[in-house]
Design an enzyme around this catalytic site. Structure first.
Site, PDB file in Angstrom:
ATOM      1  N   GLU A  85      -0.710  -9.148  -0.726  1.00 40.75           N
ATOM      2  CA  GLU A  85      -2.144  -9.366  -0.481  1.00 40.75           C
ATOM      3  C   GLU A  85      -2.942  -9.308  -1.788  1.00 40.75           C
ATOM      4  O   GLU A  85      -3.873 -10.082  -1.997  1.00 40.75           O
ATOM      5  CB  GLU A  85      -2.645  -8.325   0.530  1.00 40.75           C
ATOM      6  CG  GLU A  85      -2.024  -8.556   1.905  1.00 40.75           C
ATOM      7  CD  GLU A  85      -2.239  -7.400   2.875  1.00 40.75           C
ATOM      8  OE1 GLU A  85      -1.853  -6.256   2.537  1.00 40.75           O
ATOM      9  OE2 GLU A  85      -2.800  -7.626   3.950  1.00 40.75           O
ATOM     10  N   GLU A  87       4.474  -5.133   7.213  1.00 41.81           N
ATOM     11  CA  GLU A  87       3.759  -4.050   7.913  1.00 41.81           C
ATOM     12  C   GLU A  87       4.240  -3.866   9.343  1.00 41.81           C
ATOM     13  O   GLU A  87       4.243  -2.760   9.872  1.00 41.81           O
ATOM     14  CB  GLU A  87       2.244  -4.335   7.924  1.00 41.81           C
ATOM     15  CG  GLU A  87       1.561  -4.227   6.578  1.00 41.81           C
ATOM     16  CD  GLU A  87       1.571  -5.523   5.766  1.00 41.81           C
ATOM     17  OE1 GLU A  87       2.310  -6.462   6.127  1.00 41.81           O
ATOM     18  OE2 GLU A  87       0.835  -5.574   4.767  1.00 41.81           O
ATOM     19  N   GLY A 106       0.570  -4.913   0.885  1.00 45.41           N
ATOM     20  CA  GLY A 106      -0.596  -4.934   0.006  1.00 45.41           C
ATOM     21  C   GLY A 106      -0.314  -5.583  -1.337  1.00 45.41           C
ATOM     22  O   GLY A 106      -1.219  -6.119  -1.985  1.00 45.41           O
ATOM     23  N   ALA A 118       0.870  -1.173   0.000  1.00 36.88           N
ATOM     24  CA  ALA A 118       0.000   0.000   0.000  1.00 36.88           C
ATOM     25  C   ALA A 118       0.908   1.224   0.000  1.00 36.88           C
ATOM     26  O   ALA A 118       2.061   1.153   0.423  1.00 36.88           O
ATOM     27  CB  ALA A 118      -0.884  -0.024   1.228  1.00 36.88           C
TER      28      ALA A 118
HETATM   29  C1  HXC Z   1       5.097   4.366  -1.147  1.00 33.41           C
HETATM   30  C2  HXC Z   1       7.019   3.397  -1.914  1.00 33.41           C
HETATM   31  C3  HXC Z   1       6.643   2.162  -1.373  1.00 33.41           C
HETATM   32  C4  HXC Z   1       5.391   2.085  -0.696  1.00 33.41           C
HETATM   33  C5  HXC Z   1       8.551   1.909  -2.319  1.00 33.41           C
HETATM   34  N1  HXC Z   1       8.216   3.218  -2.489  1.00 33.41           N
HETATM   35  N2  HXC Z   1       7.616   1.261  -1.644  1.00 33.41           N
HETATM   36  N3  HXC Z   1       6.256   4.490  -1.799  1.00 33.41           N
HETATM   37  N4  HXC Z   1       4.667   3.232  -0.604  1.00 33.41           N
HETATM   38  N5  HXC Z   1       4.926   0.942  -0.175  1.00 33.41           N
HETATM   39  C6  HXC Z   1       8.985   4.255  -3.179  1.00 33.41           C
HETATM   40  C7  HXC Z   1      10.169   4.719  -2.366  1.00 33.41           C
HETATM   41  O1  HXC Z   1       9.783   5.657  -1.395  1.00 33.41           O
HETATM   42  C8  HXC Z   1      11.035   5.305  -3.455  1.00 33.41           C
HETATM   43  O2  HXC Z   1      10.561   6.581  -3.805  1.00 33.41           O
HETATM   44  C9  HXC Z   1      10.777   4.384  -4.636  1.00 33.41           C
HETATM   45  O3  HXC Z   1       9.519   3.751  -4.378  1.00 33.41           O
HETATM   46  C10 HXC Z   1      11.843   3.325  -4.803  1.00 33.41           C
HETATM   47  O4  HXC Z   1      11.960   2.628  -3.574  1.00 33.41           O
HETATM   48  P1  HXC Z   1      13.375   2.380  -2.833  1.00 33.41           P
HETATM   49  O5  HXC Z   1      13.069   2.084  -1.415  1.00 33.41           O
HETATM   50  O6  HXC Z   1      14.314   3.484  -3.132  1.00 33.41           O
HETATM   51  O7  HXC Z   1      13.875   1.057  -3.599  1.00 33.41           O
HETATM   52  P2  HXC Z   1      14.845  -0.080  -3.022  1.00 33.41           P
HETATM   53  O8  HXC Z   1      15.969   0.527  -2.232  1.00 33.41           O
HETATM   54  O9  HXC Z   1      15.165  -0.947  -4.181  1.00 33.41           O
HETATM   55  O10 HXC Z   1      13.942  -0.919  -1.974  1.00 33.41           O
HETATM   56  C11 HXC Z   1      12.832  -1.644  -2.424  1.00 33.41           C
HETATM   57  C12 HXC Z   1      11.935  -2.050  -1.209  1.00 33.41           C
HETATM   58  C13 HXC Z   1      11.584  -0.790  -0.369  1.00 33.41           C
HETATM   59  C14 HXC Z   1      12.678  -3.080  -0.343  1.00 33.41           C
HETATM   60  C15 HXC Z   1      10.675  -2.726  -1.784  1.00 33.41           C
HETATM   61  O11 HXC Z   1      11.071   0.214  -1.257  1.00 33.41           O
HETATM   62  C16 HXC Z   1      10.548  -1.026   0.689  1.00 33.41           C
HETATM   63  O12 HXC Z   1      10.852  -1.589   1.751  1.00 33.41           O
HETATM   64  N6  HXC Z   1       9.314  -0.563   0.464  1.00 33.41           N
HETATM   65  C17 HXC Z   1       8.248  -0.623   1.438  1.00 33.41           C
HETATM   66  C18 HXC Z   1       7.720  -2.024   1.570  1.00 33.41           C
HETATM   67  C19 HXC Z   1       6.597  -2.092   2.602  1.00 33.41           C
HETATM   68  O13 HXC Z   1       6.802  -1.820   3.802  1.00 33.41           O
HETATM   69  N7  HXC Z   1       5.398  -2.444   2.153  1.00 33.41           N
HETATM   70  C20 HXC Z   1       4.255  -2.551   3.015  1.00 33.41           C
HETATM   71  C21 HXC Z   1       3.464  -1.257   3.001  1.00 33.41           C
HETATM   72  S1  HXC Z   1       2.059  -1.338   4.087  1.00 33.41           S
HETATM   73  P3  HXC Z   1      11.445   7.926  -3.589  1.00 33.41           P
HETATM   74  O14 HXC Z   1      10.584   8.985  -4.193  1.00 33.41           O
HETATM   75  O15 HXC Z   1      11.609   8.041  -2.112  1.00 33.41           O
HETATM   76  O16 HXC Z   1      12.723   7.649  -4.309  1.00 33.41           O
HETATM   77  C22 HXC Z   1       0.948  -2.306   3.301  1.00 33.41           C
HETATM   78  C23 HXC Z   1      -0.303  -2.759   4.004  1.00 33.41           C
HETATM   79  C24 HXC Z   1      -0.979  -1.707   4.668  1.00 33.41           C
HETATM   80  O17 HXC Z   1       1.068  -2.656   2.184  1.00 33.41           O
HETATM   81  C25 HXC Z   1      -1.890  -2.247   5.721  1.00 33.41           C
HETATM   82  C26 HXC Z   1      -1.775  -1.526   7.011  1.00 33.41           C
HETATM   83  C27 HXC Z   1      -2.683  -0.343   7.207  1.00 33.41           C
END
Ligand code: HXC
Length: 257
Positions: A111, A131, A108, A65
């Site tokens: 999911e 998460e 997400g 998400a």
């Molecule tokens: C918004 C995101 C994002 C996300 C990545 N980006 N994931 N933006 N929401 N979930 C953005 C980063 O901010 C960045 O933008 C760009 O995408 C590239 O990501 P990087 O982190 O620079 O890439 P990398 O170093 O290769 O790492 C990849 C990654 C990491 C390991 C996948 O991006 C990551 O850990 N992402 C988050 C994963 C996560 O926690 N997902 C769960 C979300 S919560 P900028 O502009 O900064 O360069 C969920 C459920 C919600 O899904 C339910 C609870 C309410």
């Protein structure tokens, strides 16, 4: 139809929805959610389509998400809007949906892949429910669908630690149907989807409904449901054609009716 965050394409009876927010690793924001649902519902209603593929990029199916969209929200606002609830509409699509996953399928993203009927994984795929690292819990069905897919021990471990599972482990654990080389993912997904779309549509839709029923009801009820659906299949022109083709030793020519 022009979309902002997805691309759509049809080839014969197969429709493909490609998540397309490369700058955010296909993070699922509200626009993307609404567009995926609108496109999937459109293909579901299109008599010329028999199977839908949802895919992302080589680097990310979807990295979750959209954290930036969510970060400042308040509980009451999320409750009133029933945040993420519209995704349930995707699970009401009646035609088969394949998730073709390469790279990250996190939060997400994992999911969403699990909401599809099965996952075809590239050898580069990485699945996770991270998460917990953000101080929250899965919110689009992860704690429920991952548990049903891989069992309690692995689901607990993944959700409690946020660790990622690679494609090999995902296949071993029953999360994905099959692994293919990353550079063949789209080709293999298209072949699979074509095979499914070439079967009788009333049969594939009834199979999807029956398998999904197994998650909702007791075994006795599920078996009874299946038997009644099996009986009703003899009202389909495709049943007559499929069985006649077998007896006449020829390929069936399904009319999807
Ligand atoms: C918004 C995101 C994002 C996300 C990545 N980006 N994931 N933006 N929401 N979930 C953005 C980063 O901010 C960045 O933008 C760009 O995408 C590239 O990501 P990087 O982190 O620079 O890439 P990398 O170093 O290769 O790492 C990849 C990654 C990491 C390991 C996948 O991006 C990551 O850990 N992402 C988050 C994963 C996560 O926690 N997902 C769960 C979300 S919560 P900028 O502009 O900064 O360069 C969920 C459920 C919600 O899904 C339910 C609870 C309410």
């Amino acid at each position: 139809m022009a979309y902002e965050t997805i691309l759509t394409e049809t080839q014969g009876r197969v429709a493909t929805i490609t998540l397309n927010r490369p700058q955010a690793l296909n993070a699922l924001n509200a626009t993307l959610m609404n567009e995926v649902i609108a496109a999937a519902k459109g293909f579901d209603a299109d008599a010329g389509i028999g199977c839908i593929v949802i895919t992302g990029s080589a680097k990310a199916f979807a990295a979750g998400a959209d954290i930036k969209e969510m970060a400042g929200r308040e509980a009451t606002e999320m409750y009133l809007a029933d945040w993420f609830a519209p995704w349930e509409e995707l699970t009401r699509v009646r035609k088969p949906i394949i998730a073709a996953v390469a790279g990250f399928a996190l939060g997400g993203g994992c999911e969403l892949a699990m909401m599809c009927d099965f996952i075809l994984a590239a050898d580069s795929a990485k699945f996770g429910q991270p998460e917990v690292k953000l101080g929250v819990i899965p919110g689009m069905g992860g704690s429920q669908r991952l548990t049903r897919a891989v069992g309690k021990a692995k689901a607990m471990e993944m959700c409690l630690t946020g660790r990622f599972m690679d494609a090999e482990e995902a296949e071993r654990s029953g999360l994905v149907a099959r692994i293919v080389p990353a550079d063949k993912l789209l080709e293999e997904a298209a072949k699979l989807a074509e095979t499914i779309a070439g079967m009788s549509l009333p049969a594939t839709m009834a199979i999807k409904e029956s398998v999904n029923r197994s998650f909702e009801v007791t075994l006795a009820e599920g078996v009874r449901f299946e038997r009644r659906v099996f009986h009703s299949g003899f009202a389909n022109a495709d049943q007559k054609e499929g069985m006649a083709a077998f007896i006449e030793k020829r390929a069936p020519n399904f009319k999807h009716s």
